[in-house]
Scaffold this motif. Structure first.
Motif: not given
Length: 115
Positions: A4-5, A64-65, A90-92, A98-99
């Motif tokens: 997750p971002v 998240a980490s 960010a849900n999408r 994102l990567q």
């Protein structure tokens, strides 16, 4: 799929402190990217009084980490007694972006404390 971002918002009292924080977060790999936004006027209640001040918002992209370390860094560097630090997931998003956020915030084994 990347982890997750998070998009983290944090206001600073001036451009110089906002820029220092932005550079520090990216250098330490706690953020992939920090947008330094245009100054805003904030109206808020503080210690029983209505206050207003000019601030410089940061929009920080992290994972998240890495959030706990990012929050600790903001709290350590921020001049406010109670800084605004808000994170939303960010849900999408574009998979490649994102990567990239995940890759850019991967701890560096050559830095102290794995930052």
């Amino acid at each position: 799929m990347a982890e997750p971002v998070l998009i983290v918002m944090c206001n600073f009292p001036d451009a110089a402190s906002a820029e220092r924080a932005a550079h520090s977060l990216v250098e330490r790999r706690l953020a992939a990217c920090v947008n330094i936004l245009a100054p805003i006027r904030s109206v808020y209640r503080w210690q029983g009084a209505i206050e207003q001040t000019n601030e410089v918002p940061l929009m920080i992209k992290t994972t998240a980490s890495r959030y706990a370390a990012l929050e600790a860094a903001l709290l350590a560097e921020h001049p406010y007694e109670v800084p605004e630090i808000l994170a939303v997931e960010a849900n999408r998003g574009a998979a490649a972006y994102l990567q990239w956020v995940a890759d850019a915030t991967e701890p560096d084994e050559h830095l102290p404390d794995g930052l």
